[in-house]
Design a protein around this motif. Structure first.
Motif, PDB file in Angstrom:
ATOM      1  N   SER A  63      45.206  11.445 -16.652  1.00  0.00           N
ATOM      2  CA  SER A  63      44.854  10.103 -17.124  1.00  0.00           C
ATOM      3  C   SER A  63      46.095   9.495 -17.778  1.00  0.00           C
ATOM      4  CB  SER A  63      43.676  10.173 -18.098  1.00  0.00           C
ATOM      5  OG  SER A  63      44.110  10.633 -19.348  1.00  0.00           O
ATOM      6  N   GLY A  64      45.955   8.290 -18.271  1.00  0.00           N
ATOM      7  CA  GLY A  64      47.109   7.590 -18.835  1.00  0.00           C
ATOM      8  C   GLY A  64      47.792   8.358 -19.959  1.00  0.00           C
ATOM      9  N   ARG A  93      48.115   7.039 -31.162  1.00  0.00           N
ATOM     10  CA  ARG A  93      48.214   8.187 -30.246  1.00  0.00           C
ATOM     11  C   ARG A  93      49.669   8.600 -30.033  1.00  0.00           C
ATOM     12  NH1 ARG A  93      44.245   8.316 -25.215  1.00  0.00           N
ATOM     13  NH2 ARG A  93      42.887   8.170 -27.019  1.00  0.00           N
ATOM     14  N   LYS A 192      43.224   0.982 -14.262  1.00  0.00           N
ATOM     15  CA  LYS A 192      43.193  -0.281 -15.018  1.00  0.00           C
ATOM     16  C   LYS A 192      43.296  -1.453 -14.038  1.00  0.00           C
ATOM     17  CE  LYS A 192      43.231   1.816 -19.111  1.00  0.00           C
ATOM     18  NZ  LYS A 192      42.295   1.618 -20.192  1.00  0.00           N
TER      19      LYS A 192
HETATM   20  C1  PLP Z   1      47.086   0.992 -23.756  1.00  0.00           C
HETATM   21  C2  PLP Z   1      46.509   2.317 -23.390  1.00  0.00           C
HETATM   22  N1  PLP Z   1      47.242   3.410 -23.569  1.00  0.00           N
HETATM   23  C3  PLP Z   1      46.771   4.615 -23.270  1.00  0.00           C
HETATM   24  C4  PLP Z   1      45.512   4.791 -22.765  1.00  0.00           C
HETATM   25  C5  PLP Z   1      45.017   6.159 -22.520  1.00  0.00           C
HETATM   26  O1  PLP Z   1      44.700   6.338 -21.223  1.00  0.00           O
HETATM   27  P1  PLP Z   1      43.648   7.450 -20.742  1.00  0.00           P
HETATM   28  O2  PLP Z   1      42.348   7.199 -21.441  1.00  0.00           O
HETATM   29  O3  PLP Z   1      43.613   7.160 -19.283  1.00  0.00           O
HETATM   30  O4  PLP Z   1      44.238   8.752 -21.075  1.00  0.00           O
HETATM   31  C6  PLP Z   1      44.697   3.684 -22.555  1.00  0.00           C
HETATM   32  C7  PLP Z   1      43.329   3.824 -22.059  1.00  0.00           C
HETATM   33  O5  PLP Z   1      42.438   3.045 -22.330  1.00  0.00           O
HETATM   34  C8  PLP Z   1      45.217   2.410 -22.869  1.00  0.00           C
HETATM   35  O6  PLP Z   1      44.478   1.311 -22.683  1.00  0.00           O
END
Ligand code: PLP
Length: 386
Positions: A63-64, A93, A192
């Motif tokens: 994931s991101g 984060r 996204k």
């Molecule tokens: C700006 C941003 N960074 C990081 C993330 C984290 O991504 P993931 O939930 O896919 O790990 C998100 C997810 O909503 C995000 O919107």
């Protein structure tokens, strides 16, 4: 009883359009060999096109957050000084990740809803010349804020530091010119604005980031850029480990359609949808969160009407109309709800949303002029000739 699939108006995952679903349902191509190589090349070139860059694109199955961790793990070393420009949940984060990797973290902490300012970053860098890296969000999905990162990136580059941008929720929705602005690492994801299912993150890695990578001693294995670059440079491009092949096929399909629509057209569509959403919310007397709502073209955070909670509104929209919006995150829990309008949304989705929202607010006893939000959104689309 017949039930339609839920309609996602969350800030990710976003609705997956039919052409992406179809691509993701195709039989697998084996990931060692020409079929997969062509797919990976297409995604790499598509990401370069979106970001206006010649940077290498490292494609992760994650994931991101994996993309964020990959950036941290590939440029830093324990003890390095890093500055986090935090405007919300995802800035926090970055701080946690950098701390866990042993970095010496300082931060500029804005009140949630405020945008980052280049002059604050400049002051922080000039105060502590030992800072090596600046980490920042482009679109902070928890508040809807879209930072004006161009002057920040330029200031960081002028001071010979590395600029690492989380653009996970902005790539494909907000303009990014990675090379011209001087972004060294730019992080994106599949779920996204591209509208594929979750499972892929990517880091666009510029030449200065590769230099930092060469001297970085942070522990890494799965996310090691060197492994990905070596695999990319094989006669048929590969991923070092078994990748999320179907998600990649979905991303390739999304990028194909995006390239046909054109970058400017896609970005303009996001601006228009955001204007309509804001007009609709304001017509209902719901205050928008954030100091610069005009820039918030990815997600709109709306303050709850007096006496109602976000969980009541989010819950009723989902239960009664199958429309999913997101509640507040972190300190915004209970205070706002967030409407996502990134990805393959059309004006009709916004009109449908406000129709449902009005019915929900009416049932919850909120006083407003019926039809006012639909009319306000409609007016935005009408003026734009939609
Ligand atoms: C700006 C941003 N960074 C990081 C993330 C984290 O991504 P993931 O939930 O896919 O790990 C998100 C997810 O909503 C995000 O919107």
């Amino acid at each position: 009883m017949f039930k339609r699939p839920e309609i996602l108006m969350t800030p990710g995952p976003t609705p997956v359009p039919h052409f992406v679903l179809a691509a993701q349902a195709e039989p697998l191509v084996y990931h060692r060999g020409p079929g997969y190589g062509a797919l990976l090349d297409e995604v790499v070139e598509g990401a370069q096109w979106l970001l206006q860059t010649t940077a290498d694109i490292i494609v992760y199955t994650s994931s991101g957050s994996g993309g964020m961790e990959g950036a941290v793990a590939n440029v830093t070393s324990s003890g390095d000084k890093a500055l986090v420009v935090s405007v919300g949940f995802f800035g926090e984060r970055f701080k946690t990740m950098l701390t866990n990797f042993g970095c010496d973290v300082t931060s500029i902490d804005y009140e949630w809803g405020n945008t980052a300012k280049a002059e604050d970053v400049i002051a922080a860098l000039d105060k502590d010349p030992e800072i090596k890296f600046v980490f920042c969000q482009h679109s902070e999905t928890s508040t809807g804020v879209v930072n004006d990162v161009e002057p920040i990136a330029r200031a960081v580059r002028e001071r010979d530091k590395l600029f690492i941008l989380d653009a996970i929720s902005s790539i494909g929705a907000v303009d990014i010119n990675m090379d011209e602005w001087g972004i060294d690492v730019c992080i994106g994801g599949s779920q996204k604005a591209l509208g594929a299912t979750p499972g892929i993150a990517f880091c666009a890695v510029g030449p200065r980031a590769w230099e930092a990578h060469a001297v970085s001693t942070a522990p890494r294995f799965y996310f090691d850029w060197t492994a990905y670059k070596e695999a990319l440079e094989r006669p048929d491009s590969e991923s070092p480990w078994t990748p999320a092949i179907s998600v990649l096929a979905g991303m390739a399909a999304a990028l194909r359609v995006a390239r046909k629509e054109g970058r400017e057209a896609i970005l303009a569509r996001h601006v228009l949808l955001a204007r309509a959403v804001k007009a609709g919310a304001q017509a209902l007397g719901l205050p928008l969160m954030g100091e610069d709502p005009e820039r918030a073209v990815v997600v709109t955070a709306v303050k709850n009407p007096p006496g109602l909670t976000d969980t009541q509104i989010v819950g009723a929209l989902r239960k009664d109309y199958g429309i999913v919006v997101a509640p507040g995150q972190g300190p915004m829990k209970g205070k706002v709800f967030r409407i996502g309008h990134l990805g393959w949304f059309m004006p009709v989705d916004v009109l449908q949303f406000f129709g449902a929202l009005e019915l929900v607010l009416d049932k919850l006893g909120y006083d407003f002029k019926p039809g006012s939000s639909v009319a306000a959104a409609e007016e935005v689309f009408r003026e734009a000739g939609q």
